[in-house]
Design a protein around this motif. Structure first.
Motif, short mmCIF file in Angstrom:
data_model
loop_
_atom_site.label_atom_id
_atom_site.label_comp_id
_atom_site.label_asym_id
_atom_site.label_seq_id
_atom_site.Cartn_x
_atom_site.Cartn_y
_atom_site.Cartn_z
N ARG A 44 -42.30 17.17 1.24
CA ARG A 44 -42.08 16.86 2.65
C ARG A 44 -40.90 15.91 2.72
N ALA A 45 -40.04 16.14 3.74
CA ALA A 45 -38.83 15.32 3.86
C ALA A 45 -38.45 15.20 5.33
N LYS A 46 -37.45 14.38 5.57
CA LYS A 46 -36.88 14.22 6.90
C LYS A 46 -35.40 14.57 6.79
N ARG A 47 -34.99 15.56 7.58
CA ARG A 47 -33.59 15.98 7.56
C ARG A 47 -32.74 14.90 8.21
N ASP B 226 -33.10 14.10 12.01
CA ASP B 226 -34.38 13.40 11.87
C ASP B 226 -35.58 14.34 12.02
N HIS B 227 -35.39 15.61 11.69
CA HIS B 227 -36.40 16.65 11.81
C HIS B 227 -37.27 16.67 10.55
N ASN B 228 -38.61 16.75 10.71
CA ASN B 228 -39.50 16.86 9.56
C ASN B 228 -39.41 18.27 8.98
N ASN C 152 -44.88 28.36 9.15
CA ASN C 152 -43.79 27.42 9.46
C ASN C 152 -42.47 28.17 9.48
N GLU D 240 -39.64 24.31 8.68
CA GLU D 240 -40.08 23.30 9.64
C GLU D 240 -41.44 22.77 9.20
N ASP D 241 -41.63 21.47 9.29
CA ASP D 241 -42.91 20.85 8.94
C ASP D 241 -43.69 20.58 10.22
N ARG D 242 -44.77 21.30 10.39
CA ARG D 242 -45.60 21.14 11.58
C ARG D 242 -46.78 20.20 11.32
N GLY D 243 -46.80 19.59 10.14
CA GLY D 243 -47.81 18.59 9.85
C GLY D 243 -49.13 19.12 9.32
#
Length: 92
Positions: free
Chosen positions: A3-6, A10-12, A46, A63-66
């Motif tokens: 998991r990262a933040k672009r 600032d997109h997960n 995702n 995309e990380d939807r959590g």
């Protein structure tokens, strides 16, 4: 998988890459997975945003939807047959 933040927006995101030696054809398989995943639109999948090459390794960016992966869920819980059928119907 990571998991990262672009940094750009600032997109997960979720980063998926291979461990160990990169075998020939891996990048082609990642690009193929990207083409299939971008054609699918389902709440349980995702969206794939990109395929990159970083330090000579392919990286699939989604995309990380959590949510949690099925791998992690099945490690911690034993599903009933009814739950498995419900998940299969949601994904299918």
């Amino acid at each position: 998988m990571y998991r990262a933040k672009r940094l750009v927006d600032d997109h997960n995101v979720i980063l998926e890459t291979v461990a160990g030696d990169v075998m020939p054809g891996v990048l082609a398989r990642y690009r193929y997975a990207h083409s299939i995943a971008t054609a699918l639109e389902h709440q349980g999948i995702n969206p794939v945003l990109d395929v990159l090459v970083e330090k000579r390794r392919p990286v699939l960016v989604s995309e990380d939807r959590g949510g949690e992966s099925l791998h992690l869920l099945t490690r911690d819980k034993k599903f009933t047959t009814e739950e498995v059928i419900d998940i299969a119907l949601d994904v299918g």
